[in-house]
Design an enzyme around this catalytic site. Structure first.
Site, PDB file in Angstrom:
ATOM      1  CG  HIS A 303      -1.720   1.168   1.500  1.00  0.00           C
ATOM      2  ND1 HIS A 303      -3.094   1.117   1.604  1.00  0.00           N
ATOM      3  CD2 HIS A 303      -1.380   2.478   1.711  1.00  0.00           C
ATOM      4  CE1 HIS A 303      -3.557   2.342   1.851  1.00  0.00           C
ATOM      5  NE2 HIS A 303      -2.524   3.178   1.932  1.00  0.00           N
ATOM      6  CD  GLU A 304       1.671   3.604   3.730  1.00  0.00           C
ATOM      7  OE1 GLU A 304       1.972   4.689   3.202  1.00  0.00           O
ATOM      8  OE2 GLU A 304       0.596   3.430   4.345  1.00  0.00           O
TER       9      GLU A 304
END
Length: 353
Positions: A303-304
């Protein structure tokens, strides 16, 4: 004839300590490790006890104590007799005032537990010698809270650490190399480093699986429920965007210098600055998440990474599986730009075809 020569940093500190008054005799400091041997996945914990042996209150400069956390190189740490690099902060501070001193009553003791492997380079296997050792021209305060020079030094204690690196390994000053796959840590204990290495492997495996799924789907023509659940109705342009995004995320995992910082105390999973690749700051919720599955550690890193401008430049339009699934149905153009949608596609829990 052989002469024993102190390393320059220790020689300077020794001279500084010897030049200061012996006020610290009124205050004793001791260090006690919680155990003698630490595994590579252990927190390296020691208990530091300050004791006032005098009949009067003693005032100690707070930032030279571990009471509010270690914010200076307060320990002398040796490995195989050689100084170990300090990894914590060094701050410019204003001159100390009355509020900067800790009051220790006569006969009182104050014990703090300190995790050392996030503060000193302790990833190499071997014997370590530890000593609390600090000095300052304003370590104590006399009447009227006037700063007074002083020093604190404990007896030396020994521990053994089975680290990630073999005994005798040299740790470079900076582990990450631009343009090369690497993993660097900041403010992370040995135990956290172990968990993060596993999370990186998990995130990479999810990304590779997702990328392979997309590559095998012939540009969207053969995508099934896995794609549709998280990215919505098939569209060649949007499918190409998702494919490009996962190509870039995979490339980041496999070829870029990742730096993970453990200093965040917020209730987030993690955060990044999109214009500052490839630094990821993990927070409280990250450590309670599972390694794989929904909202996992591996998925959080995926995600990051997707947020970085040079990777996929995703945004956070919605959070959570329910919100992401609804976004795919109602607005697939935004779904292909949503970070959680990429995470859930990668985690694939429950598994979809």
């Amino acid at each position: 004839m052989r002469h024993s020569i102190l390393p320059r940093p220790l020689l300077s500190l020794t001279l500084a300590l010897s030049a200061l008054p012996a006020l610290a005799q009124d205050v004793n400091v001791s260090v006690q490790p919680v155990r003698e041997k630490f595994a590579r996945s252990d927190e390296v914990l020691v208990r530091v006890t300050l004791q006032n042996n005098s009949a009067t209150p003693q005032f100690l400069l707070k930032w030279h104590t571990p009471v509010a956390g270690v914010q200076a190189p307060l320990f002398e740490v040796l490995r195989d007799g050689q100084p170990v690099r300090y990894l914590g902060i060094k701050a410019k501070r204003p001159a100390p005032g009355p509020d900067d001193y800790l009051r220790l009553e006569p006969g009182a003791t104050l014990t703090s537990t300190v995790e050392l492997s996030a503060l000193y380079e302790m990833s190499v296997t071997g014997p370590y010698q530890l000593r609390y050792r600090t000095a300052s021209s304003g370590l104590f305060a006399a009447s009227g809270m006037r700063p007074v020079p002083g020093a604190l030094a404990s007896s030396q204690v020994g521990i053994w650490i089975d680290g990630r690196l073999p005994r005798g390994a040299r740790v470079p000053a900076k582990q990450a190399v631009a343009g090369a796959a690497s993993l660097e840590f900041s403010k992370c204990s040995n135990a956290q480093q172990e968990q993060l290495a596993a999370a990186v492997d998990a995130g990479k495996a999810m990304t590779v699986d997702a990328h392979n799924y997309l590559a095998a789907g012939a540009g969207g023509a053969q995508y099934g429920a896995r794609y549709g659940t998280w990215f919505g109705a098939l569209d060649a342009g949007r499918a190409a965007t998702v494919n490009t995004n996962f190509t870039a995320i995979r490339d980041a995992f496999e070829t870029k210098p990742l730096k993970i910082d453990c200093g965040c105390n917020e209730n987030y999973f993690a955060y990044v600055y999109p214009a500052q690749p490839y630094a990821i700051y993990v927070c409280k919720a990250f450590w309670t998440a599972p390694l794989t599955g929904t909202d996992s550690r591996g998925g959080t890193l995926l995600h990051e990474l997707s947020h970085f401008d040079v990777v996929a430049a995703t945004d956070d339009h919605v959070y959570g599986q329910q919100g992401a699934a609804e976004l795919a149905r109602s607005d697939p153009a935004r779904a292909v730009n949503n970070a959680d949608s990429h995470e859930y596609f990668g985690e694939n829990t429950p598994a979809l075809n």
